[in-house]
Design a protein around this motif. Structure first.
Motif, short mmCIF file in Angstrom:
data_model
loop_
_atom_site.label_atom_id
_atom_site.label_comp_id
_atom_site.label_asym_id
_atom_site.label_seq_id
_atom_site.Cartn_x
_atom_site.Cartn_y
_atom_site.Cartn_z
N THR A 146 0.70 -1.58 -0.39
CA THR A 146 -0.01 -0.02 0.14
C THR A 146 0.59 1.52 -0.06
O THR A 146 0.41 2.07 -0.83
CB THR A 146 -1.09 -0.11 1.70
N TRP A 147 1.98 1.08 0.85
CA TRP A 147 2.46 2.63 0.59
C TRP A 147 4.24 1.89 0.53
O TRP A 147 5.29 2.94 0.33
CB TRP A 147 3.00 2.74 2.59
N LYS A 148 4.03 0.87 -1.26
CA LYS A 148 5.38 1.37 -0.94
C LYS A 148 6.76 0.88 -0.87
O LYS A 148 7.75 1.90 -1.30
CB LYS A 148 4.98 2.27 -2.95
N THR A 149 6.25 0.31 0.26
CA THR A 149 7.59 0.41 0.97
C THR A 149 8.52 -0.95 0.84
O THR A 149 7.90 -2.32 0.27
CB THR A 149 7.57 0.30 3.12
N GLU A 150 9.65 -1.56 1.15
CA GLU A 150 10.62 -2.60 0.98
C GLU A 150 9.69 -3.36 1.78
O GLU A 150 10.03 -3.19 3.07
CB GLU A 150 11.50 -2.74 1.38
N PHE A 151 9.76 -4.35 2.04
CA PHE A 151 9.10 -6.12 2.30
C PHE A 151 10.14 -6.15 3.93
O PHE A 151 9.46 -6.06 5.13
CB PHE A 151 8.90 -7.88 1.69
N GLY A 152 10.98 -6.71 3.58
CA GLY A 152 11.81 -7.02 5.07
C GLY A 152 11.89 -5.60 5.88
O GLY A 152 11.67 -5.91 7.27
N THR A 153 12.32 -4.55 5.16
CA THR A 153 12.78 -3.54 5.91
C THR A 153 11.30 -3.16 6.99
O THR A 153 11.67 -2.66 8.31
CB THR A 153 13.04 -2.29 5.34
N THR A 154 9.91 -3.41 6.59
CA THR A 154 8.56 -3.29 6.75
C THR A 154 9.40 -4.19 7.52
O THR A 154 8.17 -4.18 9.14
CB THR A 154 7.56 -3.07 5.58
N LYS A 155 9.13 -5.53 7.61
CA LYS A 155 8.86 -7.00 9.03
C LYS A 155 9.77 -6.73 10.21
O LYS A 155 9.53 -6.72 10.78
CB LYS A 155 9.63 -8.10 7.73
N VAL A 156 11.16 -5.49 9.82
CA VAL A 156 12.28 -5.31 10.81
C VAL A 156 10.95 -4.67 11.54
O VAL A 156 11.17 -4.58 12.96
CB VAL A 156 13.49 -4.94 9.89
N VAL A 157 10.63 -3.62 10.94
CA VAL A 157 10.07 -2.03 11.97
C VAL A 157 8.68 -3.04 12.02
O VAL A 157 8.42 -2.90 13.53
CB VAL A 157 9.37 -1.22 10.89
N PHE A 158 7.82 -3.72 11.66
CA PHE A 158 6.65 -4.87 12.39
C PHE A 158 7.59 -5.48 13.61
O PHE A 158 6.63 -5.18 14.91
CB PHE A 158 6.10 -5.57 11.08
N ASP A 159 8.59 -6.13 13.27
CA ASP A 159 8.69 -6.57 14.75
C ASP A 159 9.35 -6.22 15.83
O ASP A 159 8.80 -6.55 17.05
CB ASP A 159 9.90 -7.98 14.26
N SER A 161 7.81 -2.65 16.19
CA SER A 161 7.03 -2.87 17.08
C SER A 161 6.39 -3.53 18.23
O SER A 161 6.72 -2.67 18.79
CB SER A 161 6.65 -1.65 16.12
N MET A 162 6.28 -5.05 17.51
CA MET A 162 5.25 -5.90 18.09
C MET A 162 6.35 -6.12 20.04
O MET A 162 6.09 -6.33 20.24
CB MET A 162 5.81 -6.56 17.35
#
Length: 212
Positions: A146-159, A161-162
């Motif tokens: 949706t926001w055109k971010t890199e999946f790997g980077t987004t996954k790291v930010v998600f982890d 954040s959790m």
């Protein structure tokens, strides 16, 4: 028949995933980032880790609906039965490992590393099946697409954040860190690496039909 085989592989991977999560949790050094919030809540509220995993997964599915809107497809609803099954698998494997009680820090670390390896293999198996995703990964995919971010980077930010939110909840409930420890960080660093390592080692050994 090919689709049925892929779903069978996915279900096996789902069970292996749950076993990995339970091994990491039983090591008593924290749990994996995606399970950190359900685990902290299970320590203080009258629901199991598996039940909170189901609740949290359903929340992630709702968030995907809000993010994707018209791009939310019927196939995304497959995550609902997958989430329920995964939650029950976690409670089942936690029950199977009930007697597992590390007696020293070294043994706890050994269980943690074993759990990371098992979870990494489970992730690899699910990727190999290529039929569905758990809500955690699907949520990351929804955000990145949706926001055109890199999946790997987004996954790291998600982890991250959790983990931070789980630490906040732990401090809120018990005024100390419980359920979020060094094992959470190690799991975050190791599981993805091990999943990719299994891919590099095992993919060349598979028949071509298994990779199509």
């Amino acid at each position: 028949m090919e689709k049925l085989k892929r779903y069978a592989v996915f279900l096996i991977g789902l069970f292996i995933n749950s076993l990995g999560v339970s091994l990491i949790t039983k090591a008593s050094l924290g749990t994996s980032p995606i399970s950190s919030i359900p685990y902290v809540l299970s320590l203080h509220l009258p629901f199991t880790l598996g039940q909170f995993t189901i609740f949290f997964s359903l929340l992630l599915i709702v968030l995907q609906l809000l993010i994707l809107r018209r791009n939310f497809k019927a196939e995304h609803l497959l995550q609902i039965p997958i989430s329920v099954l995964f939650g029950y698998f976690i409670d089942l494997t936690m029950a199977l490992l009930r007697s597992l009680a590390p007696g020293s820090y070294g043994v706890s670390l050994l269980f943690l590393l074993l759990g990371c390896a098992v979870l990494g293999f489970g992730v690899y198996t699910e990727v190999l099946a290529n039929v569905a995703m758990l809500p955690g990964e699907s949520f990351v995919r929804a955000v990145s697409s949706t926001w055109k971010t890199e999946f790997g980077t987004t996954k790291v930010v998600f982890d991250v954040s959790m983990t931070v939110l789980a630490a906040f909840l732990s401090l809120l409930f018990s005024h100390r860190l419980a359920g979020v420890r060094e094992g959470t960080i190690l799991a975050a660093l190791l599981v993805g690496f091990l999943a990719r390592l299994f891919g590099r080692l095992l993919n060349p050994l598979l028949p071509d039909s298994a990779l199509q």
